[in-house]
Design a protein around this motif. Sequence first.
Motif: not given
Length: 258
Positions: A18-19, A123-125, A131-133, A160-161
């Motif tokens: 996904x990352x 990009x933002x955190x 997130x995926x990475x 978060x996710x």
Amino acid sequence: MQDNQAINKARALYYNLFANFFVDTQKTENYFELIRLINILKENPLDPSSGQALVNISEILDSSSNVALLQEFDNIFHNPSTKKIRLTASFYDEGVESGKKRVEMIQFIAKTKLRRDEENYFEYEDSVGFLFSFMAQLCESITNGEKEYENTVHCIFSEIINDFIDEFAKEVYEHESSKVFKELIVVLHSFIEFERLYLSVSKPKVKPKIEEKEVVETISEEELERRARNKALKAMGPKKDQKPTGPIDTASAAESEI
């Protein structure tokens, strides 16, 4: 113990998949890594529907060129003539790109040895790709014996996710330009359901859709520089790197302390 290690390795593979789809990069090495992951995961899918989706993706994608995928990505996430889908958790929480969820992610990152690769990723955190990475790296660390990250993984997923991923996935699936990404969302749906079961996290209740807030944005010099670097990086096009790269700075991670 052995089963948990195998599960965490598989989870890392899915998060990496996904990352590689959601990290905006033109590097061909990352695309070849994506193709490799698809070929691995389609042999042992989570369920029949995600298995068929992975087969469909492998048939649609040109294994030698990332041009079509990059175009679809731009049409879904950057094209002003179509519905633009936002990529940050903060947007789905508050209607702004940089909000509380980003702050929460920065705090989670600070508790680990991992750091954002600030030279190459802007990009933002709390962006989907990051997130995926980040979760992929944490799952890898857990398989290597760093069990202290199990709680961090659980917290990031549950706080978060889990809160926004269903709404985000629906937006991508229904987008008029979504073809490869429509198939990917089928895989993502199966994986998220697995994660909820594995981590004992309930599916969130459907909440009212957050509308984008119209704010008069005061942009700091740091943010202007970040955007300029990001724009320049995209304009440079693909580089001849030997290995796929991502938003996590693993070199700094090895040197940092918790």
